[in-house]
Write a protein that holds these residues in place. Structure first.
Motif, PDB file in Angstrom:
ATOM      1  N   ALA A   1       0.867  -1.183   0.000  1.00 45.76           N
ATOM      2  CA  ALA A   1       0.000   0.000   0.000  1.00 45.76           C
ATOM      3  C   ALA A   1       0.901   1.228   0.000  1.00 45.76           C
ATOM      4  O   ALA A   1       1.883   1.288   0.733  1.00 45.76           O
ATOM      5  CB  ALA A   1      -0.904  -0.008   1.219  1.00 45.76           C
ATOM      6  N   ILE A   2       0.576   2.221  -0.833  1.00 45.25           N
ATOM      7  CA  ILE A   2       1.435   3.395  -0.981  1.00 45.25           C
ATOM      8  C   ILE A   2       0.753   4.640  -0.416  1.00 45.25           C
ATOM      9  O   ILE A   2       1.244   5.265   0.501  1.00 45.25           O
ATOM     10  CB  ILE A   2       1.798   3.629  -2.469  1.00 45.25           C
ATOM     11  CG1 ILE A   2       2.426   2.374  -3.074  1.00 45.25           C
ATOM     12  CG2 ILE A   2       2.687   4.840  -2.611  1.00 45.25           C
ATOM     13  CD1 ILE A   2       3.800   2.042  -2.606  1.00 45.25           C
ATOM     14  N   GLY A   3      -0.339   5.073  -1.010  1.00 45.27           N
ATOM     15  CA  GLY A   3      -1.041   6.257  -0.553  1.00 45.27           C
ATOM     16  C   GLY A   3      -0.351   7.562  -0.894  1.00 45.27           C
ATOM     17  O   GLY A   3      -0.606   8.575  -0.270  1.00 45.27           O
ATOM     18  N   GLN A   4       0.515   7.562  -1.879  1.00 44.22           N
ATOM     19  CA  GLN A   4       1.212   8.788  -2.305  1.00 44.22           C
ATOM     20  C   GLN A   4       0.323   9.581  -3.248  1.00 44.22           C
ATOM     21  O   GLN A   4      -0.189   9.034  -4.216  1.00 44.22           O
ATOM     22  CB  GLN A   4       2.520   8.423  -3.024  1.00 44.22           C
ATOM     23  CG  GLN A   4       3.275   9.590  -3.598  1.00 44.22           C
ATOM     24  CD  GLN A   4       3.860  10.483  -2.525  1.00 44.22           C
ATOM     25  OE1 GLN A   4       4.400   9.995  -1.558  1.00 44.22           O
ATOM     26  NE2 GLN A   4       3.732  11.774  -2.697  1.00 44.22           N
ATOM     27  N   GLY A   5       0.130  10.852  -2.966  1.00 41.09           N
ATOM     28  CA  GLY A   5      -0.755  11.663  -3.781  1.00 41.09           C
ATOM     29  C   GLY A   5      -0.025  12.732  -4.563  1.00 41.09           C
ATOM     30  O   GLY A   5       1.098  13.123  -4.228  1.00 41.09           O
ATOM     31  N   TYR A   6      -0.697  13.219  -5.610  1.00 45.40           N
ATOM     32  CA  TYR A   6      -0.149  14.249  -6.491  1.00 45.40           C
ATOM     33  C   TYR A   6      -1.259  15.246  -6.822  1.00 45.40           C
ATOM     34  O   TYR A   6      -2.401  14.850  -7.029  1.00 45.40           O
ATOM     35  CB  TYR A   6       0.375  13.623  -7.786  1.00 45.40           C
ATOM     36  CG  TYR A   6       1.422  12.570  -7.541  1.00 45.40           C
ATOM     37  CD1 TYR A   6       2.758  12.901  -7.426  1.00 45.40           C
ATOM     38  CD2 TYR A   6       1.051  11.231  -7.406  1.00 45.40           C
ATOM     39  CE1 TYR A   6       3.715  11.925  -7.182  1.00 45.40           C
ATOM     40  CE2 TYR A   6       2.006  10.254  -7.159  1.00 45.40           C
ATOM     41  CZ  TYR A   6       3.333  10.607  -7.050  1.00 45.40           C
ATOM     42  OH  TYR A   6       4.278   9.644  -6.798  1.00 45.40           O
ATOM     43  N   PRO A   7      -0.920  16.535  -6.917  1.00 42.39           N
ATOM     44  CA  PRO A   7      -1.932  17.532  -7.265  1.00 42.39           C
ATOM     45  C   PRO A   7      -2.253  17.554  -8.759  1.00 42.39           C
ATOM     46  O   PRO A   7      -3.168  18.241  -9.182  1.00 42.39           O
ATOM     47  CB  PRO A   7      -1.294  18.857  -6.822  1.00 42.39           C
ATOM     48  CG  PRO A   7       0.171  18.607  -6.901  1.00 42.39           C
ATOM     49  CD  PRO A   7       0.358  17.142  -6.571  1.00 42.39           C
ATOM     50  N   THR A   8      -1.516  16.817  -9.555  1.00 37.98           N
ATOM     51  CA  THR A   8      -1.708  16.782 -11.005  1.00 37.98           C
ATOM     52  C   THR A   8      -2.680  15.676 -11.383  1.00 37.98           C
ATOM     53  O   THR A   8      -3.147  14.930 -10.529  1.00 37.98           O
ATOM     54  CB  THR A   8      -0.363  16.549 -11.712  1.00 37.98           C
ATOM     55  OG1 THR A   8       0.194  15.316 -11.230  1.00 37.98           O
ATOM     56  CG2 THR A   8       0.611  17.679 -11.434  1.00 37.98           C
ATOM     57  N   GLY A   9      -2.930  15.526 -12.670  1.00 39.86           N
ATOM     58  CA  GLY A   9      -3.860  14.521 -13.163  1.00 39.86           C
ATOM     59  C   GLY A   9      -3.217  13.162 -13.381  1.00 39.86           C
ATOM     60  O   GLY A   9      -2.013  12.976 -13.226  1.00 39.86           O
ATOM     61  N   LEU A  10      -4.051  12.215 -13.766  1.00 43.07           N
ATOM     62  CA  LEU A  10      -3.609  10.844 -13.989  1.00 43.07           C
ATOM     63  C   LEU A  10      -2.615  10.748 -15.140  1.00 43.07           C
ATOM     64  O   LEU A  10      -1.689   9.942 -15.101  1.00 43.07           O
ATOM     65  CB  LEU A  10      -4.824   9.944 -14.252  1.00 43.07           C
ATOM     66  CG  LEU A  10      -4.559   8.454 -14.339  1.00 43.07           C
ATOM     67  CD1 LEU A  10      -3.920   7.931 -13.062  1.00 43.07           C
ATOM     68  CD2 LEU A  10      -5.860   7.715 -14.612  1.00 43.07           C
ATOM     69  N   ALA A  11      -2.764  11.582 -16.156  1.00 39.28           N
ATOM     70  CA  ALA A  11      -1.850  11.535 -17.304  1.00 39.28           C
ATOM     71  C   ALA A  11      -0.407  11.792 -16.868  1.00 39.28           C
ATOM     72  O   ALA A  11       0.519  11.102 -17.315  1.00 39.28           O
ATOM     73  CB  ALA A  11      -2.269  12.544 -18.363  1.00 39.28           C
ATOM     74  N   GLU A  12      -0.212  12.747 -15.980  1.00 38.86           N
ATOM     75  CA  GLU A  12       1.131  13.053 -15.505  1.00 38.86           C
ATOM     76  C   GLU A  12       1.717  11.890 -14.706  1.00 38.86           C
ATOM     77  O   GLU A  12       2.892  11.571 -14.817  1.00 38.86           O
ATOM     78  CB  GLU A  12       1.133  14.332 -14.662  1.00 38.86           C
ATOM     79  CG  GLU A  12       0.880  15.585 -15.468  1.00 38.86           C
ATOM     80  CD  GLU A  12      -0.600  15.895 -15.672  1.00 38.86           C
ATOM     81  OE1 GLU A  12      -1.468  15.050 -15.346  1.00 38.86           O
ATOM     82  OE2 GLU A  12      -0.890  16.983 -16.193  1.00 38.86           O
TER      83      GLU A  12
END
Length: 102
Positions: free
Chosen positions: A81-92
């Motif tokens: 399990a990671i749970g790392q988030g990004y403010p960008t979209g799925l494409a990035e």
């Protein structure tokens, strides 16, 4: 596959159907609705029947979330399990993992 409510999503993996030599699957989720983040959504429950369970609940402004990695070690499949988030979209996120988008 079944879900209990309109906000639930299910994914089915057939590890036996993977091409030979594949040893890792990255599971990610992205929000389509503008202005909505995983902080708004709340905890994300990750459950793999008979295998593992995790709660990812530290998201704030993220719109794309790297949920987990299913990987092969020796003859066995494992889940991280990671749970790392990004403010960008799925494409990035996909591009960062080497996925060619058309």
């Amino acid at each position: 596959m079944t879900t209990d409510g309109p906000a639930e999503r299910a994914l089915e993996l057939d590890l036996d159907a993977l091409r030979p030599g594949r040893t890792r699957i990255v599971l990610a989720a992205a929000l389509e609705q503008p202005g909505v983040t995983f902080g708004d959504v709340g905890a994300v429950e990750l459950e793999i029947d008979g295998f593992a369970q995790a709660t990812l609940d530290a998201a704030t402004e993220e719109r794309t979330l790297l949920l987990a990695v299913v990987y092969r070690r020796g003859e066995r499949w494992r889940l991280r399990a990671i749970g790392q988030g990004y403010p960008t979209g799925l494409a990035e996120l996909a591009t960062g993992y080497g996925v060619q988008l058309g």
